[in-house]
Design an enzyme around this catalytic site. Structure first.
Site, PDB file in Angstrom:
ATOM      1  CB  THR A 326      -0.958   0.010   1.209  1.00  6.70           C
ATOM      2  OG1 THR A 326      -1.777   1.192   1.167  1.00  6.70           O
ATOM      3  CG2 THR A 326      -0.200  -0.024   2.528  1.00  6.70           C
ATOM      4  CG  HIS A 378       5.208 -11.716  16.859  1.00  7.26           C
ATOM      5  ND1 HIS A 378       6.084 -12.758  16.644  1.00  7.26           N
ATOM      6  CD2 HIS A 378       5.896 -10.811  17.615  1.00  7.26           C
ATOM      7  CE1 HIS A 378       7.238 -12.498  17.240  1.00  7.26           C
ATOM      8  NE2 HIS A 378       7.149 -11.330  17.834  1.00  7.26           N
TER       9      HIS A 378
END
Length: 407
Positions: A326, A378
Site C-alpha cells: 500500500t 507475529h
C-alpha cells in the site's frame, strides 16, 4: 418475448448483493449490452447489461433491496419499442392540495441512492440537475454529466477556497449534521480491518530507504522505457513489487497465510496493490509477479487504477493474494502503520519521498529518503524474519542491479 433479468452469479465468498442503481426504468428503450443496473456486493460493484434491444417491462427488485446469486431482478421485453409517456394534465391548485401524500412525487423519491450519494459528496443542489429517469428522476449519470458540464457552464462562479469547504448549504454558525448510509463495500472494509486487529498478533517494524539510485535509474531510462513499451510509464511501484517478490522468495513465512490452525506456505508470489477509489479501498492482485517484467507490472497497475476509478474491477481481480503493498505516499503520508489484509501475514507500507540530511561516510548529504513499514502477524512471523525481510527490500532498492543479478 419476455425474458428474465437475473443477478450475476456470485462467488462462494459473496452471500448476496444490493441493487445500487437502476439506469433504466420500465418502458425505457435499451440497446443490447447497454448498462441497466448496478449491483453492489461486499467486494465490487457488478454491472448487468441488456441481453438485446428492447425495454424493461417490470422491475422486481428496487434500489436498496438485497438480491441473491442469479435471483430475478426484472423482466425484459425483447424487441419492444419504448413507451411514449402520456401527457400530464395540469391539475387545479384546489385539487392538487387534496392529493394524498402517497401520490405526490417528492425530490427525495426522484433521486436514486447512487445519485444522492454523488450529490451529497459534491454539495450539489438536486433541483438544479436535469433528470432523465422515470418521471424526471435523477440518475447517477445525470449527476456525473452535471459535474462535467458545470465548470464550462459557469466558470466565473467558482467559490473561493474558504467558501468551498462546507458540504451543506446552511447559514454560517449553524451546527449541522448529515447521515449517509455506509456502502456494503465500505462496511466490509471496516469489518475486515477491525477483525485483523482483533484476531492477529500484529506488530510493525520500520526502516528507511535511500531512493536516489532508483530515481536516477528511472530518470535515465523513463523516456526510452515509455517509447519501447508502447506508452507505459516507468514508476516506482514496479521496483517495489520486484524487490518484494525477491524478498518473499527468501522469507517464505512472509508469503504465507493462516487458515485456522494451519500455516499455508505459497510457492508463488501474488501481490495485491491497494487502489483508492470513490467507493473505498480495493486491492487487485498481480499474479505470479516473479514472471512479470517491470513494464508488465506498471501496465497492469495502471489498468487497475483506471478500472477502479470507473468501478469496473471484477471479483477475479481481487481474489487471493499472498502479500500486499500500500502506498500512502501518493497522498503525502510520511509514516503510517498499515493494517493486515487477512488471511495474509504481512503488508508493506510505502510513504512520501522526502529529502533529508543523512550521514554518508562521515559527510552530511541531502538524500531523497522514504520510510518503509512492514506490519506482520507475529503468530506466523518472528521479529528477526520481519526485520530481515524489510532490510532485504531496502538493500535491493538501494542497489537495483542486485535484482537483475539475483544477489
Amino acid at each position: 418475448m419476455s425474458t428474465e433479468i437475473k443477478a450475476p452469479t456470485f462467488p462462494e465468498s459473496v452471500a448476496d448483493g444490493t441493487v445500487a442503481t437502476w439506469h433504466k426504468q420500465p418502458g425505457e428503450a435499451c440497446s443490447a449490452d447497454e448498462l441497466i443496473v448496478d449491483i453492489e456486493t461486499d467486494k465490487v460493484v457488478l454491472e448487468v447489461v441488456a441481453p438485446t434491444d428492447g425495454v424493461i417491462k417490470e422491475i422486481v427488485k428496487g434500489e436498496g433491496e438485497t438480491v441473491l446469486s442469479e435471483e430475478v431482478i426484472a423482466t425484459f421485453e425483447a424487441g419492444a419499442a419504448a413507451e411514449a409517456p402520456a401527457p400530464a394534465e395540469k391539475a387545479p391548485a384546489a385539487e392538487a392540495a387534496d392529493t394524498p401524500a402517497a401520490e405526490v412525487t417528492t425530490d427525495a423519491e426522484k433521486v436514486g441512492p447512487a445519485a444522492r450519494k454523488l450529490i451529497e459528496e459534491n454539495g450539489l443542489d438536486a433541483s438544479q440537475i436535469p433528470g432523465t429517469g422515470k418521471n424526471g428522476g435523477i440518475t447517477k449519470e445525470d449527476v456525473q454529466n452535471f459535474l462535467k458540464n458545470k465548470p464550462a457552464a459557469a466558470p466565473a462562479a467558482a467559490p473561493a477556497p474558504a467558501a468551498a469547504a462546507p458540504a451543506l448549504n446552511v447559514p454560517a454558525g449553524e451546527r449541522t449534521e448529515k447521515r449517509v448510509p455506509m456502502t456494503r463495500l465500505r462496511a466490509t472494509i471496516a469489518k475486515r480491518l477491525v477483525e485483523a486487529q482483533q484476531n492477529a498478533a500484529m506488530l510493525t517494524t520500520y526502516n528507511e530507504v535511500n531512493m536516489k539510485p532508483v530515481m536516477e535509474l528511472r530518470k535515465q531510462y523513463k523516456d526510452l522505457f515509455e517509447k519501447v513499451h508502447g506508452g507505459t510509464r516507468l514508476g516506482f511501484m514496479s521496483f517495489f513489487v520486484k524487490a518484494a517478490t525477491e524478498a518473499l522468495k527468501r522469507f517464505p513465512a512472509v508469503n504465507a497465510s493462516i487458515d485456522g490452525n494451519d500455516m499455508v506456505y505459497h510457492g508463488y508470489q501474488d501481490i495485491g496493490v491497494a487502489v483508492s477509489t470513490d467507493r473505498g479501498l480495493m486491492v487487485p492482485v498481480l499474479r505470479d509477479t516473479d514472471t512479470m517484467s517491470l513494464a508488465e507490472i506498471e501496465g497492469t497497475i495502471a489498468d487497475f487504477g483506471k478500472r477502479g476509478r470507473e468501478g469496473k474491477l471484477g471479483m477475479d481481480d481481487m481474489q487471493g493474494g499472498t502479500f500486499t503493498i500500500t502506498n500512502g505516499g501518493v497522498f503525502g503520508s510520511l509514516m503510517s502503520t498499515p493494517i493486515l489484509n487477512p488471511p495474509q501475514t504481512a503488508i508493506l507500507g510505502m510513504h512520501k519521498i522526502q529529502e533529508r540530511p543523512m550521514a554518508v561516510n562521515g559527510q552530511v548529504e541531502i538524500l531523497p529518503m522514504m520510510y518503509l513499514a512492514l506490519s506482520y502477524d507475529h503468530r506466523m512471523i518472528d521479529g528477526k524474519e520481519a526485520v530481515q525481510f524489510l532490510v532485504t527490500i531496502k538493500d535491493l532498492l538501494e542497489d537495483p542491479a542486485r535484482m537483475l543479478l539475483d544477489v
